[in-house]
Design a protein around this motif. Structure first.
Motif, short mmCIF file in Angstrom:
data_model
loop_
_atom_site.label_atom_id
_atom_site.label_comp_id
_atom_site.label_asym_id
_atom_site.label_seq_id
_atom_site.Cartn_x
_atom_site.Cartn_y
_atom_site.Cartn_z
N UNK A 81 0.77 3.89 -17.73
CA UNK A 81 0.44 4.18 -17.48
C UNK A 81 1.74 5.26 -15.72
N UNK A 82 2.09 5.83 -15.56
CA UNK A 82 2.79 5.83 -14.03
C UNK A 82 1.50 7.47 -13.74
N UNK A 83 0.70 6.55 -12.26
CA UNK A 83 0.34 7.47 -11.31
C UNK A 83 0.70 8.45 -11.21
N UNK A 84 0.51 9.82 -10.38
CA UNK A 84 0.95 11.50 -9.52
C UNK A 84 0.75 10.01 -8.39
N UNK A 85 1.63 10.77 -7.34
CA UNK A 85 2.02 10.35 -6.30
C UNK A 85 3.06 9.22 -5.62
N UNK A 86 3.43 9.70 -4.71
CA UNK A 86 3.72 7.80 -4.34
C UNK A 86 3.65 6.39 -4.64
N UNK A 87 4.77 5.93 -4.62
CA UNK A 87 4.59 4.79 -5.73
C UNK A 87 5.31 4.01 -4.85
N UNK A 88 5.21 2.76 -4.63
CA UNK A 88 6.25 1.78 -3.51
C UNK A 88 5.25 -0.15 -4.48
N UNK A 89 6.33 -0.74 -4.12
CA UNK A 89 6.75 -1.92 -5.24
C UNK A 89 6.54 -3.11 -4.07
N UNK A 90 5.62 -4.40 -4.69
CA UNK A 90 5.33 -5.41 -3.46
C UNK A 90 5.09 -6.09 -4.23
N UNK A 91 5.58 -7.60 -3.59
CA UNK A 91 5.24 -8.92 -4.46
C UNK A 91 6.68 -9.72 -5.19
N UNK A 92 8.14 -9.08 -4.91
CA UNK A 92 9.30 -9.39 -5.50
C UNK A 92 10.53 -9.87 -4.18
N UNK A 93 9.24 -9.74 -2.79
CA UNK A 93 10.69 -10.13 -1.85
C UNK A 93 10.82 -11.52 -1.61
N UNK A 94 12.02 -12.27 -1.47
CA UNK A 94 11.95 -13.19 -1.30
C UNK A 94 11.12 -14.07 -0.18
N UNK A 95 10.43 -13.47 1.04
CA UNK A 95 9.34 -13.95 1.90
C UNK A 95 8.46 -13.82 0.97
N UNK A 96 7.68 -12.65 -0.05
CA UNK A 96 6.59 -12.60 0.12
C UNK A 96 5.78 -13.94 -1.16
N UNK A 97 4.88 -14.29 -0.27
CA UNK A 97 3.19 -15.42 -0.79
C UNK A 97 2.06 -15.28 -1.85
N UNK A 98 2.25 -14.16 -2.98
CA UNK A 98 1.32 -14.16 -3.75
C UNK A 98 1.45 -14.75 -5.20
N UNK A 99 -0.09 -15.40 -4.97
CA UNK A 99 -0.41 -15.60 -5.99
C UNK A 99 -1.49 -14.98 -7.03
N UNK A 100 -1.22 -15.17 -8.38
CA UNK A 100 -1.95 -14.13 -9.20
C UNK A 100 -2.86 -15.83 -10.11
N UNK A 101 -4.36 -14.83 -10.25
CA UNK A 101 -5.39 -15.44 -11.51
C UNK A 101 -6.00 -14.80 -12.28
N UNK A 102 -5.52 -15.36 -13.44
CA UNK A 102 -6.38 -14.66 -14.72
C UNK A 102 -7.43 -15.25 -14.32
N UNK A 103 -8.98 -14.32 -14.72
CA UNK A 103 -10.82 -14.73 -14.76
C UNK A 103 -10.87 -13.31 -16.44
N UNK A 104 -12.38 -13.73 -16.00
CA UNK A 104 -12.88 -12.81 -17.17
C UNK A 104 -12.70 -11.69 -17.28
N UNK A 105 -12.55 -10.96 -15.60
CA UNK A 105 -13.14 -9.72 -15.79
C UNK A 105 -11.17 -9.32 -15.06
N UNK A 106 -10.91 -10.11 -15.24
CA UNK A 106 -9.70 -9.52 -14.66
C UNK A 106 -8.36 -10.32 -14.07
N UNK A 107 -7.55 -9.24 -13.39
CA UNK A 107 -5.74 -10.25 -12.73
C UNK A 107 -6.91 -10.52 -11.35
N UNK A 108 -7.25 -11.68 -9.89
CA UNK A 108 -7.18 -11.46 -8.74
C UNK A 108 -6.15 -12.36 -7.70
#
Length: 355
Positions: A91-118
């Motif tokens: 669902x799309x929330x109200x208010x301004x939105x932006x995007x992160x994590x898709x830039x070539x210089x980004x260094x995000x890492x995700x980990x799935x556990x029992x409670x969700x995404x870290x």
């Protein structure tokens, strides 16, 4: 419908923005007014909170941001963030939105556990991160690409601005997102980068239009030796060259938008739009300042509001050189002729798709 939307956007921008002194409070009031009219979520489906419409409609909103130098993350909201969320089924929330994590210089890492995404790591140059209601964060976890809605209050945002004074911030993540706050993306991060390039191209084209209109008005009014300077051959030639660059950018952007509506926009279409709008930004801004002379660099005259955005946006979401190199590589392989001849004249569709 697209022309009617443009007229509405132009009228709203003139009435609400140009009538007040630029400030953070004025920007918030303008956003609230645009949101109340449903213009901040044009192009997103109504089922998930959008206002409906097509990519062309969303692009008109992004163009208006550039044409009127509006200090708002509307292009990021309507063409990238809401597209990401809708594609993933969030669902799309109200208010301004932006995007992160898709830039070539980004260094995000995700980990799935029992409670969700870290999510951990750093995203660079995020537009309007602190000013947004949510950050649509793209991250890879468990061998798949995900998009998560992150509250900027839960991450560390370090300030920064581009040449136009717009926020471009470093965001440090160490945050957990519950299962209801993320979904699997049905495409790769490369497609997100292409969409971001399309969005920035739309903004660039709007600023190009605004610069052209301002310059045409100036050379038509400014007189020298008893006649408008537009009648002098050298000025007329410069104006014609400026207009030609804007027209070339218009065609490239129109092809990319049409391809996006057909869900066929890829590296060729989006990359070409970014190359041509960035090239035009470089050439048109130089010509506009040359034609305006000294008045073009004064704080009171609006030209700098447009050209500082052109100078900033031309290098964001991939520079002219970077996209040119990618386009060259795409057509320089063994299948170069297949790539160059795959587009049916006058359309954005492959001949094999229309056979």
């Amino acid at each position: 419908m697209t022309d009617e939307l443009r007229v509405l956007l132009d009228q709203v921008a003139q009435d609400l923005w140009h009538a007040v002194e630029p400030s953070a409070e004025a920007s918030r009031r303008l956003w609230d007014e645009l949101e109340s009219l449903g213009l901040t979520l044009v192009g997103a489906g109504e089922a998930l909170g959008g206002s409906g419409g097509t990519v062309s409609h969303a692009a008109e909103v992004a163009k208006a941001v550039g044409r009127h130098a509006l200090p708002l993350p509307i292009a990021e909201t309507v063409l990238v963030a809401s597209w990401l969320l809708e594609s993933a089924g969030l669902s799309i929330p109200p208010g301004p939105l932006t995007v992160a994590g898709a830039g070539p210089g980004d260094s995000l890492a995700g980990r799935l556990d029992g409670s969700g995404l870290v999510i951990s790591g750093t995203a660079e140059g995020v537009p309007w991160a602190a000013e947004s209601a949510r950050i649509a964060t793209v991250v890879q976890a468990g061998g798949q690409w995900l998009v998560a809605l992150v509250d900027p209050a839960l991450v560390k945002v370090e300030g920064g601005v581009n040449l136009a004074g717009e926020p471009r911030q470093r965001v440090h993540y160490e945050v957990a997102v519950g299962e209801a706050g993320y979904r699997t993306l049905p495409f790769t991060v490369e497609e997100v980068r292409q969409r971001a390039a399309l969005s920035r191209s739309a903004q660039l084209f709007g600023a190009l239009e605004g610069t052209r209109e301002l310059t045409l008005d100036f050379v038509g009014r400014r007189e020298q030796f008893g006649r408008p300077i537009a009648r002098f051959q050298a000025v007329a030639q410069a104006v014609a060259a400026l207009a030609a660059e804007v027209s070339l950018a218009r065609v490239a952007l129109a092809v990319a938008i049409r391809a996006a509506e057909d869900e066929q926009a890829g590296e060729i279409e989006c990359g070409t739009a970014k190359v041509m709008t960035s090239r035009a930004a470089r050439l048109v801004s130089a010509a506009a300042h040359q034609l305006h002379g000294a008045i073009g660099v004064t704080a009171e005259y609006p030209l700098h509001q447009l050209t500082r955005r052109l100078w900033s946006w031309q290098d964001e979401d991939g520079t002219e050189d970077e996209w040119s190199a990618r386009l060259g590589a795409a057509v320089a392989g063994d299948d170069a002729w297949a790539v160059l001849s795959a587009i049916e004249p006058g359309t954005c569709r492959s001949r094999k798709d229309t056979a």
